[in-house]
Enzyme design. Structure first.
Site, PDB file in Angstrom:
ATOM      1  CB  SER A  19      23.061  -5.854 -19.010  1.00  0.00           C
ATOM      2  OG  SER A  19      22.440  -5.558 -17.787  1.00  0.00           O
ATOM      3  CG  ASN A  20      22.090  -1.311 -15.835  1.00  0.00           C
ATOM      4  OD1 ASN A  20      21.073  -0.723 -16.164  1.00  0.00           O
ATOM      5  ND2 ASN A  20      22.086  -2.307 -14.956  1.00  0.00           N
ATOM      6  NE  ARG A  97      36.350  -3.709  -3.858  1.00  0.00           N
ATOM      7  CZ  ARG A  97      36.799  -4.571  -2.930  1.00  0.00           C
ATOM      8  NH1 ARG A  97      36.349  -5.810  -2.904  1.00  0.00           N
ATOM      9  NH2 ARG A  97      37.662  -4.182  -2.030  1.00  0.00           N
ATOM     10  CG  LEU A  99      33.141   3.447  -4.458  1.00  0.00           C
ATOM     11  CD1 LEU A  99      32.271   4.235  -5.417  1.00  0.00           C
ATOM     12  CD2 LEU A  99      34.535   3.228  -5.033  1.00  0.00           C
ATOM     13  CG  ASN A 113      24.860   2.612  -7.484  1.00  0.00           C
ATOM     14  OD1 ASN A 113      25.365   1.863  -8.308  1.00  0.00           O
ATOM     15  ND2 ASN A 113      24.225   2.159  -6.412  1.00  0.00           N
ATOM     16  CG  HIS A 115      20.000  -0.227  -5.012  1.00  0.00           C
ATOM     17  ND1 HIS A 115      20.967  -1.117  -4.592  1.00  0.00           N
ATOM     18  CD2 HIS A 115      18.886  -0.505  -4.296  1.00  0.00           C
ATOM     19  CE1 HIS A 115      20.447  -1.892  -3.640  1.00  0.00           C
ATOM     20  NE2 HIS A 115      19.191  -1.543  -3.444  1.00  0.00           N
ATOM     21  CB  SER A 142      16.542   4.002  -7.085  1.00  0.00           C
ATOM     22  OG  SER A 142      15.389   3.479  -6.467  1.00  0.00           O
ATOM     23  CG  ASP A 151      22.677   0.519  -2.093  1.00  0.00           C
ATOM     24  OD1 ASP A 151      23.363   0.847  -3.072  1.00  0.00           O
ATOM     25  OD2 ASP A 151      22.603  -0.641  -1.667  1.00  0.00           O
TER      26      ASP A 151
HETATM   27  C1  GRF Z   1      21.987  -4.272 -11.802  1.00  0.00           C
HETATM   28  O1  GRF Z   1      20.881  -4.974 -11.328  1.00  0.00           O
HETATM   29  C2  GRF Z   1      22.162  -3.002 -11.024  1.00  0.00           C
HETATM   30  O2  GRF Z   1      20.967  -2.435 -10.590  1.00  0.00           O
HETATM   31  C3  GRF Z   1      22.972  -3.449  -9.831  1.00  0.00           C
HETATM   32  O3  GRF Z   1      23.847  -4.425 -10.343  1.00  0.00           O
HETATM   33  C4  GRF Z   1      23.282  -5.012 -11.503  1.00  0.00           C
HETATM   34  C5  GRF Z   1      24.292  -4.830 -12.601  1.00  0.00           C
HETATM   35  O4  GRF Z   1      23.953  -5.512 -13.767  1.00  0.00           O
HETATM   36  N1  GRF Z   1      23.633  -2.343  -9.209  1.00  0.00           N
HETATM   37  P1  GRF Z   1      24.779  -5.253 -15.100  1.00  0.00           P
HETATM   38  O5  GRF Z   1      26.241  -5.570 -14.807  1.00  0.00           O
HETATM   39  O6  GRF Z   1      24.605  -3.821 -15.500  1.00  0.00           O
HETATM   40  O7  GRF Z   1      24.222  -6.202 -16.102  1.00  0.00           O
END
Ligand code: GRF
Length: 194
Positions: A19-20, A97, A99, A113, A115, A142, A151
């Site tokens: 989704s991101n 994963r 890294l 990233n 988080h 973040s 993280d």
């Molecule tokens: C998100 O909550 C992101 O912050 C975390 O993993 C999740 C990924 O969701 N790192 P999506 O695959 O982008 O929907």
């Protein structure tokens, strides 16, 4: 770090629903973000995000970590695949994963990233539940540069939500995710314009 003569090029790494990744694609389509996505790479064949990227007409690759005997070999194959595209930014979007130091060093200052917590609070997993249990009033997400420690690394941008009395991990995660979908495109925009 970014070549301003051409549009900044991203490679997005995913493991799941994506989704991101989709929010970045949408920001580009809406004209809010002026970058190109060279490829989306997943370490899991069943990642929903892979088919979403294909539907959006983006090149996809699969580097299945289960096909490698060690983390080092997987990371080398992944780095080689990313390098094919010579990206300005490598965007981890739900890439699950850890890294290796070599991989992180190879993409130093180009690897970011997202988080789901207000780092440095709640590194690792189950951040929403842990924030509720800790009695926090605020939580969020973040975007940060990736360094060898999980993280960790300099924060680019954060988004906050209030934790409500009625929240459980699911409702809180949904509100944070909504924020993430604006945060990641905003952070990328900030980085490519610096
Ligand atoms: C998100 O909550 C992101 O912050 C975390 O993993 C999740 C990924 O969701 N790192 P999506 O695959 O982008 O929907």
């Amino acid at each position: 770090m970014v070549n301003h003569a051409a549009k900044a090029k991203l490679v997005i790494l995913i493991s799941g629903r994506g989704s991101n990744m989709l929010s970045i694609i949408k920001a580009i389509d809406n004209g809010e973000l002026d970058v190109s996505i060279a490829a989306v790479i997943s370490n899991r064949p069943d990642a929903l995000g892979l088919s979403l990227a294909e539907q959006a007409g983006i090149s996809t690759s699969l580097i299945d970590h289960k096909q490698f005997l060690s983390r080092e070999e997987f990371d080398q194959a992944l780095a080689a695949e990313v390098d094919r595209y010579q990206p300005d930014l490598v965007v981890l979007a739900g890439f699950m994963r850890i890294l290796t130091t070599d991989f992180v060093a190879h993409f130093k200052n180009r690897l970011i990233n997202i988080h789901p917590s207000l780092l440095p609070k709640f590194k690792g997993l189950n951040t929403h539940q842990r924030a509720i249990e800790a009695g926090e009033e605020e939580h969020g997400a973040s975007v940060h540069f990736v360094t060898p420690e999980l993280d960790d690394g300099p924060i680019v941008l954060q988004a906050r939500v209030n934790i409500l009395e009625t929240d459980d991990a699911t409702t809180l995660a949904a509100r944070v995710l909504e924020k993430e979908h604006k945060l990641y495109p905003d952070a990328i925009k900030l980085l490519i314009n610096r």
